[in-house]
Motif scaffolding. Structure first.
Motif, PDB file in Angstrom:
ATOM      1  N   ALA A 176       0.832  -1.212   0.000  1.00  0.00           N
ATOM      2  CA  ALA A 176       0.000   0.000   0.000  1.00  0.00           C
ATOM      3  C   ALA A 176       0.864   1.259   0.000  1.00  0.00           C
ATOM      4  O   ALA A 176       0.364   2.353   0.197  1.00  0.00           O
ATOM      5  N   ALA A 177       2.189   1.071  -0.211  1.00  0.00           N
ATOM      6  CA  ALA A 177       3.096   2.221  -0.096  1.00  0.00           C
ATOM      7  C   ALA A 177       3.174   3.005  -1.404  1.00  0.00           C
ATOM      8  O   ALA A 177       2.832   2.502  -2.469  1.00  0.00           O
ATOM      9  N   VAL A 178       3.617   4.251  -1.283  1.00  0.00           N
ATOM     10  CA  VAL A 178       3.892   5.049  -2.482  1.00  0.00           C
ATOM     11  C   VAL A 178       5.359   5.470  -2.420  1.00  0.00           C
ATOM     12  O   VAL A 178       5.991   5.378  -1.386  1.00  0.00           O
ATOM     13  N   GLY A 179       5.896   5.917  -3.568  1.00  0.00           N
ATOM     14  CA  GLY A 179       7.263   6.445  -3.582  1.00  0.00           C
ATOM     15  C   GLY A 179       8.306   5.344  -3.448  1.00  0.00           C
ATOM     16  O   GLY A 179       8.096   4.199  -3.868  1.00  0.00           O
ATOM     17  N   PRO A 180       9.459   5.670  -2.820  1.00  0.00           N
ATOM     18  CA  PRO A 180      10.611   4.747  -2.796  1.00  0.00           C
ATOM     19  C   PRO A 180      10.280   3.372  -2.216  1.00  0.00           C
ATOM     20  O   PRO A 180      10.784   2.356  -2.698  1.00  0.00           O
ATOM     21  N   LYS A 181       9.415   3.319  -1.207  1.00  0.00           N
ATOM     22  CA  LYS A 181       9.084   2.027  -0.603  1.00  0.00           C
ATOM     23  C   LYS A 181       8.372   1.124  -1.614  1.00  0.00           C
ATOM     24  O   LYS A 181       8.616  -0.081  -1.690  1.00  0.00           O
ATOM     25  N   HIS A 182       7.485   1.736  -2.395  1.00  0.00           N
ATOM     26  CA  HIS A 182       6.779   0.972  -3.430  1.00  0.00           C
ATOM     27  C   HIS A 182       7.779   0.419  -4.451  1.00  0.00           C
ATOM     28  O   HIS A 182       7.719  -0.751  -4.829  1.00  0.00           O
ATOM     29  N   GLN A 401      -1.396   3.001   8.477  1.00  0.00           N
ATOM     30  CA  GLN A 401      -0.250   2.347   7.849  1.00  0.00           C
ATOM     31  C   GLN A 401      -0.650   0.899   7.540  1.00  0.00           C
ATOM     32  O   GLN A 401      -1.144   0.197   8.424  1.00  0.00           O
ATOM     33  N   ILE A 402      -0.477   0.482   6.274  1.00  0.00           N
ATOM     34  CA  ILE A 402      -0.907  -0.866   5.885  1.00  0.00           C
ATOM     35  C   ILE A 402       0.283  -1.651   5.328  1.00  0.00           C
ATOM     36  O   ILE A 402       0.874  -1.186   4.356  1.00  0.00           O
ATOM     37  N   PRO A 403       0.697  -2.778   5.886  1.00  0.00           N
ATOM     38  CA  PRO A 403       0.105  -3.368   7.087  1.00  0.00           C
ATOM     39  C   PRO A 403       0.529  -2.600   8.336  1.00  0.00           C
ATOM     40  O   PRO A 403       1.627  -2.053   8.392  1.00  0.00           O
ATOM     41  N   SER A 404      -0.367  -2.605   9.306  1.00  0.00           N
ATOM     42  CA  SER A 404      -0.071  -1.958  10.574  1.00  0.00           C
ATOM     43  C   SER A 404       0.875  -2.849  11.389  1.00  0.00           C
ATOM     44  O   SER A 404       0.919  -4.066  11.181  1.00  0.00           O
ATOM     45  N   LEU A 405       1.625  -2.204  12.289  1.00  0.00           N
ATOM     46  CA  LEU A 405       2.566  -2.940  13.151  1.00  0.00           C
ATOM     47  C   LEU A 405       2.728  -2.145  14.431  1.00  0.00           C
ATOM     48  O   LEU A 405       2.641  -0.916  14.379  1.00  0.00           O
ATOM     49  N   PRO A 406       3.030  -2.780  15.562  1.00  0.00           N
ATOM     50  CA  PRO A 406       3.400  -1.974  16.721  1.00  0.00           C
ATOM     51  C   PRO A 406       4.610  -1.116  16.331  1.00  0.00           C
ATOM     52  O   PRO A 406       5.543  -1.618  15.688  1.00  0.00           O
ATOM     53  N   GLU A 407       4.561   0.163  16.693  1.00  0.00           N
ATOM     54  CA  GLU A 407       5.575   1.133  16.235  1.00  0.00           C
ATOM     55  C   GLU A 407       7.010   0.644  16.469  1.00  0.00           C
ATOM     56  O   GLU A 407       7.859   0.740  15.600  1.00  0.00           O
TER      57      GLU A 407
END
Ligand code: HEM
Length: 418
Positions: A176-182, A401-407
Motif C-alpha cells: 500500500a506504499a507510495v514512492g521509494p518504498k513501493h 499504515q498498511i500493514p499496521s505494526l506496533p511502532e
C-alpha cells in the motif's frame, strides 16, 4: 422480489485520499455514518460498492455474481500478488489452480510446519540469549523465511536468510506504499521471481534434487486444464504465494507479542500450554488486530440483491477488518476476549481476516490453517519456552499504515530459554 432500493452514496468526485487517511477504518466509519452495511463511494476515479458484515460477505463470495480478473490494482499486483497467480483467476481455471494449493495443506504438512516453527524459534532464541535485545518482528521474518523455504523445498544457505527475509518482507510491506518504498517492493518482487524461476527450471531439468512431496516439485510439475506445464514465471509467482505470506505471519507474531503484554490476564490462560486456549488466543489476535483492510472483486453481470442494483463491472470491496469488528456479529467487538472463540459457531462469513467462504471454489486464503498453526506454535514458544523483558518502547499501532505494526516492532531484552 425485494422492493427496489437506492444504495447510500458518498457524494464527491473521488475519495482515494480519504481512504489513505482513514485506512482500516474507511469502510467501518461509513458503515456507522450511513447506518448501512452497503454504500457506494468513488475510489481511483471509479464507482465502488463497499460491503461489510456477514450477509455482505455471503454475497461477495457468490462466484456467480463476482469475478476477480481485473479487480486488483496494478500496483498491488506488481508488489504483493505478482501477475498470473491464483488471485486473479475465476471459474474452472481458479478451481484447478486452487486445488494445487489445497493439495499441499494436508494434516502431515501442517504438522511439519508446526515442528519447523518450534525448531527455528529454538535456534533463533539460542542466538538471542547472546544479545542485549532483539526486535521480534525482524527476527520473526527470518524465522519464517527458514520455515517457509524448508517446507516448500527451496534451498536456503545460512548466509542468505537475512537478504531473502528482507526481500519477501518488502513485498507485503510495500503493497500500500507510495514512492521509494513501493519501488523497493517492485525490485524485491522482480529479484525473488528470478530466484524462483531459475529454481523451477532447475527442477524441470533435474539439476537440483527435491523431494516429490515438496511444493517446489509439485508446483513445478503441475499441469493446467489443457495438460500443459505452467509457464515457469507463473510457477514462480505461485511459489512466492507460499513464501511471501508465510513470512507475513511475522506481522501477526508482532501483534501476538503485543497482546501477551497488553492483555497479560488473558495470556495467563495459555501458560498451561492447553492447545485450545492457545488457539483461541491466536484466533482473537487475528480478529482483533488489523492486517488486510478489504478485498476486491468486480460484478460479473447486472444483478439485484435485497433490492439494490449491482451493475456489471462495478468494483466491489468487502470489509475484512470491519466485518471482524462488526457489532452485529461480535459482542463487544473492540475488547480483546480470546474466550469468545469457545462458543464461536465456525461461520465462514463473520470471522474473515483472511477472506471468507470456501477454500476450494472461492478465494479464501489457502494458508489460513498453517497461519493458525504457526501462530499457535509461536505463542507457545513466546509464553512457555522463553523469558524476556520488554524495555520501554512505543507500543502504539496505526490504523492508516498498511500493514499496521506496533511502532517499535516489539523490542525484547534479556531473552532466556526455559
Ligand atoms: C499472514 C497471514 C495471512 C493473511 C492475513 C492472509 C490473508 C489473505 C487474504 C485476505 C486473502 C484474499 C482473500 C480474498 O480475496 O477473498 C488471501 C488469499 C490467499 N492466501 Fe493468504 N493470508 C495469510 C497467510 C497465508 C499463507 C501462510 C499462505 C500460504 C502458505 C497464503 C496463501 C494465500 C493464497 C494462495 C491466496 C489466494 C487464494 C485464492 O485466490 O484463491 N496466505 N490471504
Amino acid at each position: 422480489m425485494a422492493e427496489k432500493r437506492a444504495i447510500p452514496v458518498e457524494e464527491g468526485l473521488d475519495h482515494s485520499i480519504k481512504l489513505l487517511g482513514e485506512g482500516y477504518q474507511f469502510i467501518l466509519n461509513r458503515r456507522k455514518s450511513f447506518e448501512s452495511n452497503i454504500f457506494e463511494t468513488r475510489l481511483l476515479a471509479q464507482k465502488a460498492i463497499c460491503l461489510t458484515g456477514k450477509e455482505g460477505a455471503q454475497l461477495f463470495y457468490d462466484n456467480d455474481k463476482f469475478k476477480r480478473e481485473g479487480a486488483a490494482p496494478g500496483r498491488v499486483q506488481k508488489t504483493l500478488f505478482g501477475v498470473g497467480g491464483v488471485q486473479g483467476l475465476d471459474g474452472e481455471a481458479h478451481h484447478h489452480r486452487k486445488g494445487m494449493f489445497m493439495s499441499i495443506m494436508s494434516k502431515e504438512a501442517r504438522a511439519e510446519v508446526s515442528k519447523l516453527t518450534y525448531q527455528y524459534w529454538d535456534r533463533a532464541a539460542a542466538e538471542w540469549e547472546q544479545k542485549d535485545s532483539v526486535i521480534l518482528y525482524e527476527e520473526a521474518k527470518k524465522i519464517l523465511t527458514q520455515v517457509a523455504c524448508d517446507w516448500v523445498g527451496v534451498p536456503l544457505k545460512e548466509d542468505e536468510v537475512e537478504e531473502r527475509a528482507e526481500q519477501l518482507g518488502d513485498m507485503f510491506e510495500s503493497a500500500a506504499a507510495v514512492g521509494p518504498k513501493h519501488w523497493k517492493g517492485r525490485r524485491s518482487r522482480t529479484n525473488a521471481e528470478e530466484w524462483m524461476e531459475e529454481l523451477v527450471e532447475m527442477v524441470r531439468r533435474e539439476d537440483v534434487k527435491v523431494s516429490k512431496e515438496k511444493a517446489l516439485y509439485t508446483f513445478s510439475m503441475h499441469r493446467d486444464l489443457k495438460g500443459n506445464l505452467l509457464e515457469a514465471d507463473v510457477v514462480a509467482v505461485e511459489l512466492l504465494n507460499l513464501l511471501r505470506p508465510t513470512v507475513a505471519i511475522s506481522v501477526y507474531i508482532a501483534f501476538t507479542g503485543l497482546a501477551v503484554h497488553q492483555h497479560a490476564d488473558k495470556a495467563e490462560a495459555v501458560t498451561s500450554g492447553d492447545p485450545d486456549k492457545l488457539r483461541n488466543f491466536v484466533q482473537e489476535v487475528r480478529r482483533f488486530y488489523p492486517f488486510f483492510p478489504f478485498t476486491a472483486a468486480l460484478v460479473k453481470e447486472d444483478f439485484e440483491w435485497n433490492g439494490y442494483l449491482f451493475e456489471k463491472d462495478t468494483l466491489t470491496l468487502l470489509d475484512l477488518y470491519g466485518t471482524c469488528h462488526h457489532p452485529e456479529e461480535w459482542e463487544n467487538p473492540d475488547l480483546f476476549q480470546p474466550e469468545r472463540f469457545e462458543t464461536w459457531d465456525g461461520s465462514p462469513f463473520d470471522f474473515i481476516p483472511q477472506g471468507g467462504g470456501e477454500f476450494d471454489i472461492g478465494h479464501r486464503c489457502a494458508g489460513e490453517w498453517i497461519t493458525v498453526d504457526i501462530m499457535q506454535a509461536s505463542l507457545d514458544y513466546l509464553v512457555n519456552k522463553m523469558m524476556y523483558d520488554l524495555p520501554e518502547q512505543d507500543l502504539t499501532f496505526s490504523f492508516t499504515q498498511i500493514p499496521s505494526l506496533p511502532e517499535s516492532k516489539i523490542v525484547m531484552s534479556d531473552v532466556k530459554r526455559v
